[in-house]
Design a protein around this motif. Structure first.
Motif, PDB file in Angstrom:
ATOM      1  N   ALA A 320       0.835  -1.201   0.000  1.00 47.96           N
ATOM      2  CA  ALA A 320       0.000   0.000   0.000  1.00 47.96           C
ATOM      3  C   ALA A 320       0.870   1.252   0.000  1.00 47.96           C
ATOM      4  O   ALA A 320       0.583   2.218  -0.710  1.00 47.96           O
ATOM      5  N   ALA A 328      -4.315   4.753  -0.613  1.00 45.62           N
ATOM      6  CA  ALA A 328      -3.647   3.516  -0.219  1.00 45.62           C
ATOM      7  C   ALA A 328      -2.856   3.735   1.057  1.00 45.62           C
ATOM      8  O   ALA A 328      -2.772   2.847   1.911  1.00 45.62           O
ATOM      9  N   MET A 401      -7.143   0.226   0.743  1.00 45.08           N
ATOM     10  CA  MET A 401      -6.031  -0.205  -0.115  1.00 45.08           C
ATOM     11  C   MET A 401      -6.506  -0.432  -1.536  1.00 45.08           C
ATOM     12  O   MET A 401      -5.867  -0.017  -2.501  1.00 45.08           O
ATOM     13  N   GLY A 404      -7.138   2.795  -3.184  1.00 44.78           N
ATOM     14  CA  GLY A 404      -5.871   3.421  -3.540  1.00 44.78           C
ATOM     15  C   GLY A 404      -5.294   2.810  -4.802  1.00 44.78           C
ATOM     16  O   GLY A 404      -4.814   3.512  -5.695  1.00 44.78           O
TER      17      GLY A 404
END
Lengths: 502, 493
Positions: A320, A328, A401, A404
């Motif tokens: 991430a 993220a 995540m 992102g």
């Protein structure tokens, strides 16, 4: 009390606690009361910093100058705040759990155990509050050394071998790569201060940025990025509370925390995004995520399975961070907290099963849920969080995540997260299913093993673990759900981190 | 009045005490005298350092004779710092010596031991303080002869062979240095370092000057046990009496490094040594080899004293490496490591002296479970051992930091990597001891032992405390080393 004083008192509290534990070594009750009290005081100190940090303050203090220009200093920023809060709170819960576990299993050298545990926490707080790379490095090394006696605790050939691997890989990577990276950074940037936007921008040529990133990511061995992950399974020879707090929370999170910190405050997202190939970080982390899950799938020992699952989950955070997208990054920060709560619950459950039923292998767990409903209920919640399903904290972090990854359009990362989710489900759900729905293979005919002292007297045959253990794992499981329902505070801190860096 | 003559007293006081030790003819009396003298010498060295730090370099004319004819003692920051190291280690070793010597050396020889010890101390202090190259050679011989005697006093019969080996190689080294000095005298007509430094630049094309340089570097290399001239060292340290190992390991090789630095930078000048002669390359290669080979061999030793001896060879390699960069940071690394290594090796060898005093052995196997039986001794060993590895907040970290900075500054990445990898080897050999002492149970028939006597334990712990204190508060050590490095590079004493 000023914030600067609190900052200094925080790492000193566990040190003072360690001295008191040593003084009360002949009286176990006092010693363990000291442990709990120290943990509560530490959490109180850390928590008292929260309002200021949440309001955008950055309390700082300097406490030494090692070499000209190289100072030891603390400064609390959102990420460190979150890390310190999570670790110090979970220390309270783990202390409670330790009392049940260490007594229930008649472990030897208990004073040494509690003392080094406290020292490890002091080092963890130091890492969380470090204001520059040097301070971070100092406490990072201190944490490795303080946890070594806990890993080698049993003193058997296996424990010593585990300790060797642990120390060898962690100190090896940190001295061989991490320290080198720190010194090169010092040479290039002329400072080691963590500052929003990074310190290397405009000072390091692109090739050096790439080299440094590799040195940091692999040098911070506590993040367990493959191929430097072997220390974590090796550390599983330690007593369960150590695996739970240190090798699911404090030590490993110190690793990913340091990586995120270096990415955000030393390189800066912009510098990395502009450098030629930050992509590799995503691939390396992604490989670790998948490979560790595949290994976990083949484990029969419950603690080893959890260890490999940790390796995999840690690399989520690295992945991430490597996406270099604000969303993220929020996911990465949240995952530090979410994984901590979920994984400590799972380890607590594993220790509970060991204490109450003396089972360590996955294949022995058929039907155990009926005997130990609290333990296996908590285990189920922890497992859901690992997979990333609602209503658990793991869902929130994974959500960010994925967002992102989509934000920067990195489909490889999206695929990795999805495949890994499936793999996680493949090794956690069968355990939960077997525990609750399969019949027990050979139910014990007589009272359990002799060294369940407190347990046998209190619970009789077939019961759950001693109360301290059950309370501890219930608390962490509840928190895992609560972080899903109320992620506000964590999101606030993560949001601040992202804001300040762009 | 007396403060004017401190430079002379620094050498004369321990020198006079040596025959007095012989006259006393009693172990205890000799020990008491030697201890008092060692602490006096330490006090003098501290006073000299304070004087030099406040007023700058000072010059003392021995017997009132001016420089070209008489002997000049010249004290700048570098040798004032060295005097403190040598005298300080001497002062800390002496309290330990009483119990340790009583156990390891026959009563009728004890007073002779102290006499030899004082002579060795005199010689080391003399080498460091003098500004005259021939005088340096004389003190070198005094300290060498005394050291051969000290090593030979070891309880194990193999000490005799170790001493003989040391004698042969040490004599070759001293002879080389003498030949070098002779050649220099032939060409320049002076033995005073300052005069030599003034005259050599005009003569540096001459073959005798170059030959003198080569002879002196090789001779000093033998004395400081620079790889591959280290062969005398492992046996000498292993079989010497415990306190002698501690004293020699912490001081003798350091003084050898000092002699090398003095000749390279003060007498010949950095330009001659590094630009006209390929000294930088030679020292770097040998230093790196010493670091790797010494550490690797140390990993495979079962006698802990011998293990530390090989570790010393590696650590000397670090110092040679520091010199080889011929840069400020490199020299700071070298000089600061003189002090740091003296503190940690002193602490480690003294801890082994405590172990030997109780166990009668320093074999790895005998040390099983010792962490529980001699907790303070072993804690000291671990603290100093961590310092050897270079864990942050210990002195070893400071040395390593400067060394790696110097390597990176010169663009020598592989050197930086080797330095760091070698410190991992140090981790391996130190950890073998830690594991045995803390995580192995002793045999059933292991002797019941308790902590070493306080007289041994306190100095040992003081040195280990120094390893940590000077790893955090580096103002004195790094400050002095930086100024000394700057003045060495400028040339001239």
């Amino acid at each position: 009390m000023s914030a600067a004083t609190v900052l200094l008192l925080a790492p000193l509290t566990p040190l003072a606690g360690a001295v008191l534990m040593w003084l009360s070594r002949r009286r176990p009750n006092v010693r363990e009361a000291v442990t709990l009290a120290t943990a509560v005081v530490l959490f109180g100190l850390v928590a008292s910093l929260y309002p200021e940090v949440a309001a955008g303050g950055r309390p700082k203090t300097e406490f030494g100058e090692l070499l000209p220009g190289l100072v030891l200093a603390f400064e609390v920023e959102p990420l460190g705040m979150l890390f310190a809060l999570v670790s110090s709170f979970l220390w309270i819960v783990t202390s409670l759990y330790s009392i049940g576990y260490m007594r229930g299993n008649n472990e030897a050298h208990q004073t040494r155990f509690y003392i080094y545990f406290a020292l490890a926490l002091a080092a963890t707080v130091g890492i969380a509050f470090a204001a520059n790379l040097l301070t971070l490095f100092v406490f990072y090394e201190a944490l490795t050394i303080a946890t070594y006696p806990l890993v080698a605790h049993h003193g058997t050939e296996e424990a010593r071998a585990g300790g060797r691997t642990y120390l060898g890989i962690l100190l090896g990577t940190s001295i061989g790569f991490f320290l080198l990276a720190v010194i090169v950074t010092w040479n290039v940037a002329g400072t080691l201060e963590f500052s929003p936007g990074g310190i290397l921008a405009g000072k390091a040529p692109p090739w050096l940025v790439g080299v440094l990133l590799a040195l940091y990511v692999f040098g911070i061995g506590k993040a367990a990025v493959m191929p430097f992950h072997r220390w974590l399974p090796a550390a599983m020879v330690a007593p369960v509370p150590v695996s739970a707090l240190l090798h699911a929370v404090a030590v490993v999170k110190a690793g990913v925390f340091s990586v995120v910190k270096v990415v955000v405050y030393v390189f800066g997202l912009d510098l990395l995004a502009a450098s030629p190939s930050p992509e590799w970080l995503v691939y390396v982390a992604g490989f670790t995520v998948i490979a560790a899950s595949l290994i976990a799938l083949r484990q029969n020992n419950l603690k080893l399975l959890l260890a490999y699952s940790t390796v995999s989950q840690l690399s989520y955070v690295i992945l991430a961070a490597g996406l270099l997208s604000p969303l993220a990054l929020v996911g990465a920060v949240l995952h530090i907290g979410a994984h901590a709560l979920g994984k400590i619950t799972l380890f607590f459950a594993a220790g509970s099963i060991y204490t109450a039923a003396h089972k360590t292998e996955v294949s022995q767990l058929d039907g155990i849920g009926r005997r130990m409903p609290w333990t296996m209920g908590a285990f189920a919640i922890g497992a859901l969080s690992m997979i990333g399903l609602p209503p658990t904290a793991g869902f929130v972090s994974k959500w960010y995540m994925l967002l992102g990854a989509l934000q920067v359009g990195n489909m490889v990362a999206v695929a990795i997260i999805i495949v890994s989710t499936l793999l996680n489900a493949a090794y956690f759900l069968p355990i939960v299913y077997a525990a609750f729905f399969k019949p027990e293979a050979n139910p014990p005919a007589e009272p359990g093993p002799a060294h369940g002292r407190g347990r046998v007297a209190l619970h009789g045959e077939g019961g759950d673990a001693p109360p301290p253990i059950v309370i501890a794992l219930t608390v962490t499981a509840t928190l895992t759900v609560l972080l899903f329902l109320f992620p506000g505070a964590a999101l606030e801190l993560a949001g601040q981190l992202v804001e300040k860096t762009r | 009045m007396i403060s004017l003559h401190l430079p002379a007293l620094q050498v004369v006081v321990p020198l006079i005490s040596a025959p007095l030790c012989v006259l006393l003819r009693r172990g205890f009396g000799a020990w008491l005298l030697a201890t008092v003298i060692a602490w006096t010498a330490f006090a003098i060295s501290l006073a000299l350092l304070a004087q030099v730090l406040s007023d700058g370099a000072l010059s003392y004319k021995m017997g009132g004779w001016a420089a070209p004819w008489g002997i000049e003692y010249r004290i700048d920051r570098l040798n004032a710092f060295m005097l403190v190291i040598v005298a300080g280690i001497g002062a800390l070793v002496m309290p330990c010596a009483y119990h340790s010597v009583a156990r390891e050396i026959a009563p009728e020889r004890q007073h002779l031991f102290y006499a030899a010890f004082m002579l060795a101390l005199t010689g080391l202090l003399g080498i460091v303080i003098t500004g005259d190259v021939f005088n340096l050679y004389v003190f070198l011989e005094i300290t060498s002869l005394a050291s051969y005697t000290l090593v030979a006093l070891g309880a194990d019969r193999r000490a005799l062979r170790a001493s003989f080996q040391y004698l042969v190689l040490g004599t070759i080294g001293a002879t080389f240095i003498l030949i070098g000095i002779g050649l220099l005298y032939m060409v320049t007509g002076t033995l005073n370092m300052a005069d030599l430094a003034a005259r050599i630049p005009a003569l540096q094309e001459l073959r005798p000057v170059r030959a003198a340089f080569a002879f002196i570097v090789v001779g000093a290399g033998l004395k400081l046990a620079l790889f591959p001239l280290h062969l005398w060292l492992p046996n000498a340290y292993t079989y010497a009496p415990s306190v002698v190992s501690a004293f020699l390991a912490a001081t003798a090789t350091k003084v050898g490094v000092y002699v090398l630095m003095r000749f390279i930078f003060t007498v010949f000048g950095a330009r001659f040594a590094f630009e006209m002669m390929p000294l930088g390359e030679i020292l770097m290669v040998l230093g790196l080899l010493a670091v790797m080979v010494g550490s690797l061999v140390a990993v495979f030793q079962t006698n802990v004293k011998r293990m530390l001896a090989y570790s010393s060879i590696a650590q000397i390699g670090y110092m040679a490496l520091g010199i080889s960069f011929a840069s400020v940071n490199g020299l700071v690394a070298g000089i600061v490591h003189l002090f740091n290594h003296a503190a940690m090796k002193g602490a480690l060898f003294l801890a082994l002296a405590c172990v030997f005093y109780r166990l009668g052995s320093v074999e790895l196997d005998a040390m099983r479970g010792l962490g529980r039986r001699m907790p303070l001794t072993m804690a000291t060993f671990v603290a100093a051992g961590m310092s050897l590895v270079g864990v942050p907040l210990t002195v070893g970290f400071i040395s390593k930091w400067y060394l790696v900075v110097a390597a990176i500054e010169s663009g020598l990445w592989p050197v930086a990597v080797i330095v760091l990898v070698a410190s991992l080897l140090a981790l391996v050999y130190i950890w073998r001891v830690v594991e045995v002492a803390y995580f192995r149970e002793p045999d059933g028939d292991a002797p019941e032992v308790t902590e070493a006597p306080a007289a041994m334990l306190v100095p040992t712990m003081a040195l280990a405390a120094a390893c940590i204190y000077f790893g955090i508060d580096t103002e004195l050590t790094v400050g002095v080393a930086t100024e000394a490095a700057l003045s060495l590079l400028e040339g001239g004493p």
